[in-house]
Write a protein that holds these residues in place. Structure first.
Motif, PDB file in Angstrom:
ATOM      1  N   ARG A 166      21.523 -17.691  13.827  1.00 30.97           N
ATOM      2  CA  ARG A 166      21.160 -17.012  15.074  1.00 30.97           C
ATOM      3  C   ARG A 166      20.273 -17.903  15.950  1.00 30.97           C
ATOM      4  O   ARG A 166      20.549 -18.098  17.125  1.00 30.97           O
ATOM      5  N   GLU A 167      19.223 -18.443  15.377  1.00 30.73           N
ATOM      6  CA  GLU A 167      18.306 -19.278  16.171  1.00 30.73           C
ATOM      7  C   GLU A 167      18.908 -20.639  16.486  1.00 30.73           C
ATOM      8  O   GLU A 167      18.668 -21.180  17.558  1.00 30.73           O
ATOM      9  N   THR A 168      19.637 -21.207  15.555  1.00 28.86           N
ATOM     10  CA  THR A 168      20.211 -22.519  15.829  1.00 28.86           C
ATOM     11  C   THR A 168      21.299 -22.439  16.894  1.00 28.86           C
ATOM     12  O   THR A 168      21.505 -23.409  17.621  1.00 28.86           O
ATOM     13  N   ASN A 212      11.792 -24.154  15.289  1.00 29.96           N
ATOM     14  CA  ASN A 212      10.509 -23.817  14.673  1.00 29.96           C
ATOM     15  C   ASN A 212       9.960 -24.973  13.853  1.00 29.96           C
ATOM     16  O   ASN A 212       8.752 -25.217  13.843  1.00 29.96           O
ATOM     17  N   SER A 264      19.309 -20.058   9.214  1.00 27.04           N
ATOM     18  CA  SER A 264      19.683 -19.010  10.156  1.00 27.04           C
ATOM     19  C   SER A 264      20.558 -19.560  11.278  1.00 27.04           C
ATOM     20  O   SER A 264      20.199 -20.506  11.970  1.00 27.04           O
ATOM     21  N   THR A 299      19.428 -22.469  20.247  1.00 29.50           N
ATOM     22  CA  THR A 299      18.762 -23.738  20.591  1.00 29.50           C
ATOM     23  C   THR A 299      19.701 -24.925  20.551  1.00 29.50           C
ATOM     24  O   THR A 299      19.245 -26.069  20.629  1.00 29.50           O
TER      25      THR A 299
END
Length: 112
Positions: free
Chosen positions: A52-54, A63, A50, A57
């Protein structure tokens, strides 16, 4: 009756020690960290690619790293419990004092 002291049998002492150590707070906290760590790690592995999350961050798979950290922390709680268990003498002494306190307080119930 207040002067006689109740002595515990060896079986009662062993049962009290086993029961107290089984529900040690370190085990409960360790189990929760391991459980949540597994859940977060699985979420991180399922959502591995994904963007979006990387992006949020800075390129870190947060996670996965958080899940691993929680698993390590849970393991450390279990290790702490294993290497430094509550001494059996303390458990038995506390149980005997508890019985003494109950016996001393039995007559005080009529005051209320």
């Amino acid at each position: 009756m207040a002067d006689e002291k109740k002595t515990l049998t060896d079986a009662e002492k062993d049962a009290a020690v086993t029961s107290t150590r089984r529900f040690d707070l370190r085990r409960i906290i360790g189990a929760l960290f391991v459980l949540y760590g597994v859940i977060v790690l699985i979420v991180g592995l399922v959502d591995l690619g994904s963007t979006r999350e990387t992006k949020m961050t800075g390129g870190i798979e947060i996670n996965i790293w958080t899940g691993i950290g929680m698993l390590v922390l849970g393991g450390l709680f279990f290790l702490w419990d294993r290497l430094a268990p509550v001494p059996a003498e303390d458990i038995v002494k506390n149980l005997e004092h508890e019985d003494d306190a109950k016996a001393a307080g039995e007559g005080d119930i009529e005051k209320f």
